[in-house]
Scaffold this active site. Structure first.
Site, PDB file in Angstrom:
ATOM      1  N   GLY A  49       0.840  -1.168  -0.014  1.00 37.23           N
ATOM      2  CA  GLY A  49      -0.067   0.039   0.094  1.00 37.23           C
ATOM      3  C   GLY A  49       0.788   1.339   0.012  1.00 37.23           C
ATOM      4  N   CYS A 105       6.329   0.172   7.172  1.00 35.16           N
ATOM      5  CA  CYS A 105       5.939   1.339   6.491  1.00 35.16           C
ATOM      6  C   CYS A 105       7.067   1.732   5.693  1.00 35.16           C
ATOM      7  CB  CYS A 105       5.718   2.460   7.664  1.00 35.16           C
ATOM      8  SG  CYS A 105       4.849   3.882   6.635  1.00 35.16           S
ATOM      9  N   LEU A 106       6.628   1.821   4.181  1.00 35.60           N
ATOM     10  CA  LEU A 106       8.071   2.546   3.656  1.00 35.60           C
ATOM     11  C   LEU A 106       8.336   3.678   3.858  1.00 35.60           C
ATOM     12  CD1 LEU A 106       6.174   1.748  -0.082  1.00 35.60           C
ATOM     13  CD2 LEU A 106       7.637   0.465   1.285  1.00 35.60           C
ATOM     14  N   HIS A 147      -4.130   1.592   7.970  1.00 39.58           N
ATOM     15  CA  HIS A 147      -2.574   1.944   7.886  1.00 39.58           C
ATOM     16  C   HIS A 147      -2.611   3.130   6.772  1.00 39.58           C
ATOM     17  CE1 HIS A 147       1.866   1.272   8.044  1.00 39.58           C
ATOM     18  NE2 HIS A 147       1.736   2.144   6.898  1.00 39.58           N
ATOM     19  N   GLU A 148      -2.964   2.798   5.714  1.00 41.36           N
ATOM     20  CA  GLU A 148      -2.893   3.753   4.683  1.00 41.36           C
ATOM     21  C   GLU A 148      -3.682   5.023   4.976  1.00 41.36           C
ATOM     22  OE1 GLU A 148      -0.643   3.555   2.584  1.00 41.36           O
ATOM     23  OE2 GLU A 148       0.012   1.595   2.921  1.00 41.36           O
TER      24      GLU A 148
HETATM   25 ZN    ZN Z   1       2.730   3.588   5.736  1.00 38.89          ZN
END
Ligand code: ZN
Length: 174
Positions: A49, A105-106, A147-148
């Site tokens: 995501g 998370c990125l 989360h997104e």
């Molecule tokens: Zn994230």
């Protein structure tokens, strides 16, 4: 194809409330390009995501796309439909926390944190062409959506840790 830089925790954009997409922006070349850039960046980084603020665009757009095979999460048993989620509104249907997972998370590279979120939600959102949709989600899909969508209101998973001890570098997580 355009891979953008993913901004990381500490960058102010990640803490801002993102702007909704305006009516005249739906179905526009600019919105299509934003979605394409987000998608290219997410795939390159092996995310499941991504939210627009993560590429420093403070707009309420996110993509959720769980491939059959992902090196970072176990996604085999889940829906592999791609969701383009714009101006979402979450309704919590069951606030009982789920079992929780080690979220990553990125924008917080190399770190995982154990988070529990409400297990059942309904999300109302718009597609890139401005079509209104609603989905019912539970368990892992509910986690990914929450989360997104958190990114669109300036929240990160570290704000939702069960315990500050439940934060670690990926090398220990493995
Ligand atoms: Zn994230």
């Amino acid at each position: 194809m355009s891979i953008k830089e993913v901004i990381t925790m500490g960058h102010p954009t990640l803490r801002k409330k993102a702007k909704p997409i305006a009516e005249n922006e739906f179905d526009s070349p600019e919105l299509k390009l934003l979605i394409q850039d987000m998608s290219d960046t997410m795939l390159q980084q092996e995310g499941i995501g991504i939210a627009a603020p993560q590429i420093n665009v403070s707009k309420q757009v996110c993509i959720i796309d769980l491939p059959e095979d992902n090196p970072r999460y176990d996604t085999k048993e889940l829906t592999h439909e791609r969701f383009i989620v714009i101006n979402p509104v979450i309704k919590i249907l069951d606030k009982t926390p789920g079992e929780g997972i080690w979220e990553g998370c990125l924008s917080i590279p190399g770190i995982r944190g154990f988070v529990k979120r409400p297990r059942k939600i309904r999300v109302t959102y718009f597609t890139e062409t401005g079509q209104k949709k609603q989905v019912l989600l539970k368990d892992m899909m509910a986690i990914v959506f929450q989360h997104e969508i958190d990114h669109l209101v300036g929240k990160l998973f570290v704000d939702r840790l069960v315990d500050s001890k439940h934060l670690m570098f990926e090398e220990h997580f493995k």
